[in-house]
Design an enzyme around this catalytic site. Structure first.
Site, PDB file in Angstrom:
ATOM      1  N   ASP A   1    -119.979  60.182 -16.877  1.00 17.91           N
ATOM      2  CA  ASP A   1    -120.830  59.927 -15.708  1.00 17.91           C
ATOM      3  C   ASP A   1    -120.326  58.723 -14.913  1.00 17.91           C
ATOM      4  OD1 ASP A   1    -122.520  62.046 -16.096  1.00 17.91           O
ATOM      5  OD2 ASP A   1    -124.091  60.910 -17.096  1.00 17.91           O
TER       6      ASP A   1
ATOM      7  N   GLU B   1    -111.745  66.071 -16.883  1.00 17.31           N
ATOM      8  CA  GLU B   1    -113.089  65.471 -16.861  1.00 17.31           C
ATOM      9  C   GLU B   1    -114.121  66.423 -16.254  1.00 17.31           C
ATOM     10  OE1 GLU B   1    -113.452  61.310 -15.830  1.00 17.31           O
ATOM     11  OE2 GLU B   1    -111.319  61.000 -16.224  1.00 17.31           O
TER      12      GLU B   1
ATOM     13  N   GLU C   1    -110.199  70.146 -26.919  1.00 14.93           N
ATOM     14  CA  GLU C   1    -109.545  70.884 -27.990  1.00 14.93           C
ATOM     15  C   GLU C   1    -108.964  72.168 -27.438  1.00 14.93           C
ATOM     16  OE1 GLU C   1    -112.726  69.333 -31.404  1.00 14.93           O
ATOM     17  OE2 GLU C   1    -112.437  71.482 -31.065  1.00 14.93           O
ATOM     18  N   PRO C   2    -108.068  72.819 -28.184  1.00 18.03           N
ATOM     19  CA  PRO C   2    -107.492  74.076 -27.677  1.00 18.03           C
ATOM     20  C   PRO C   2    -108.533  75.115 -27.299  1.00 18.03           C
ATOM     21  CG  PRO C   2    -106.263  73.307 -29.585  1.00 18.03           C
ATOM     22  CD  PRO C   2    -107.463  72.406 -29.459  1.00 18.03           C
TER      23      PRO C   2
ATOM     24  N   GLN D   1     -97.634  70.966   4.895  1.00 17.85           N
ATOM     25  CA  GLN D   1     -97.386  71.931   5.974  1.00 17.85           C
ATOM     26  C   GLN D   1     -96.944  71.220   7.249  1.00 17.85           C
ATOM     27  OE1 GLN D   1     -97.646  74.947   4.894  1.00 17.85           O
ATOM     28  NE2 GLN D   1     -97.133  76.093   6.747  1.00 17.85           N
TER      29      GLN D   1
ATOM     30  N   ARG E   1     -92.010  62.849  14.945  1.00 11.79           N
ATOM     31  CA  ARG E   1     -91.176  64.048  14.814  1.00 11.79           C
ATOM     32  C   ARG E   1     -91.115  64.802  16.127  1.00 11.79           C
ATOM     33  NH1 ARG E   1     -87.870  67.760  14.036  1.00 11.79           N
ATOM     34  NH2 ARG E   1     -87.857  69.109  12.182  1.00 11.79           N
TER      35      ARG E   1
END
Length: 382
Positions: free
Chosen positions: A241, A365, A131-132, A338, A269
């Site tokens: 759970d 959760e 809830e809010p 990165q 690379r």
């Protein structure tokens, strides 16, 4: 890699490979074709046809429909999907989260009405707890459920709700006894077509179907109760759970995808007269990513095994798995960005996608801080 204690069986390894192949050949395309932020029903239907939703509910086609998925099987399924398609993984996980309160606590009538349709991918479930004013502090929720002639009426608001407002039914947690904390909450199965129930979609950092629900005197009866009156908090925690270790598995799957991409990129690379992997700073980063990832995976498997074998204090084991795996995934994905450099910041790049996806599991959760609270409390229990 797997430790001797958690080495997968040939059947489990084959299943994981099958899920990844299915995701690569069919599910990823269906996920990409979906509208961002909306329930992807063609994707759910495909997962139903291929038996992935049935894997969540192994008792759906037998007389005992209350059978749960093994927590380890759930983790393997979520990890395998997440390596290929986070959208497919999330669609499956939200089905499980919204439906398990019914599987674990529903009446035979409730289960018979909804579970076969969920398994087939033709009904969509939502888990309506937050809830809010009560996100991580779920015991303080305030959705009011005063008594009526036929049962109760629900009045208030839920937010950050899975599959809202497009789900076909919701597992809703409401306050039936005022000022009783966790002891005054009742769980209800609320079909989406109940009068007074409405909602709207929320735009999140990742385009998942998440929304807000508004309850304007929504009627519910004893036939809609999941479990026992005033014991709904237990219903919510039992579901969490089971699912918390699998949130860790989702994180592990994302981290594995980021690590795989980084190994490939660093191996090809060209930079500074060689390839990136030959730079000590890069090779050490890859080593740290791989080590933390393996530790997270084993902690997730350990928590899942503890749940499946009925060990006591599963709450702390689940909390440890979710905490460590989600924090590790954040580190691995950030480090992968990165290593890749600016290319990983382009929209549509795998790591740009994972960078947005990986942030939410540290909050939903139960945020990382809540997991630490659970672990700390359990250290002094008994």
């Amino acid at each position: 890699m797997e430790s001797a204690q958690f080495r997968l069986t040939p059947a489990q390894s084959a299943f994981c490979a099958h899920v990844r192949t299915l995701a690569e050949t069919e599910l990823a395309a269906l996920a990409a074709a979906g509208a961002p932020g909306h329930v992807n029903r063609p994707l759910l239907a495909a997962m139903g046809r291929h038996g992935l939703l049935a894997k969540l509910f192994p008792g759906a086609d037998v007389a005992d429909r209350r059978a749960e998925a093994a927590a380890l099987d759930l983790c393997l399924l979520r990890e395998s999907l997440a390596q290929v398609s986070t959208e497919a993984e999330t669609a499956l996980a939200l089905q499980g989260l919204g439906t398990y309160p019914v599987v674990q606590n529903g009446t035979e009538e409730q289960i018979a009405r909804w579970l076969p349709r969920v398994v087939a991918g033709t009904a969509v479930a939502g888990f309506a707890l937050s809830e809010p004013g009560s996100g991580s502090d779920a015991a303080s929720l305030s959705l009011a459920a005063p008594p009526s002639a036929d049962g109760w009426t629900l009045t208030g608001e839920k937010t950050w709700i899975s599959n809202a407002p497009e789900a076909d039914f919701y597992s809703v947690f409401a306050r039936t006894t005022a000022d009783a904390g966790a002891r005054g909450v009742t769980a209800f199965l609320v079909p989406a077509d109940r009068p007074g129930l409405s909602g709207n979609r929320l735009d999140m950092i990742s385009p998942h179907p998440i929304g807000r629900l508004t309850f304007d005197a929504v009627p519910v009866t004893r036939a809609d109760v999941l479990g026992d009156v005033d014991h709904g908090f237990r219903v919510a925690m039992r579901t969490l759970d089971l699912f918390r270790p699998s949130v860790g598995a989702f994180a592990v799957g994302m981290a594995q995808a980021a690590l795989n991409a980084s190994i490939t990129h660093a191996g090809h690379r060209k930079a500074f007269g060689g390839v990136l992997k030959d730079l000590q700073s890069v090779s050490h980063s890859l080593a740290e990513m791989a080590t933390r990832l393996e530790a997270a995976r084993l902690l997730v498997y350990s928590a899942a095994e503890a749940y499946d074998t009925g060990e006591s204090r599963i709450a702390s084991r689940s909390a440890m798995a979710k905490l460590f795996a989600t924090e590790t995934a954040q580190f691995v994905v950030d480090t992968a960005v990165q290593i890749h450099g600016a290319i990983a910041l382009q929209q549509g790049h795998l790591l740009e996608h994972l960078y947005r996806e990986v942030r939410a599991p540290r909050i939903y959760e139960g945020a990382s801080e809540v997991q630490r609270t659970i672990i700390g409390r359990e250290l002094y229990r008994g």
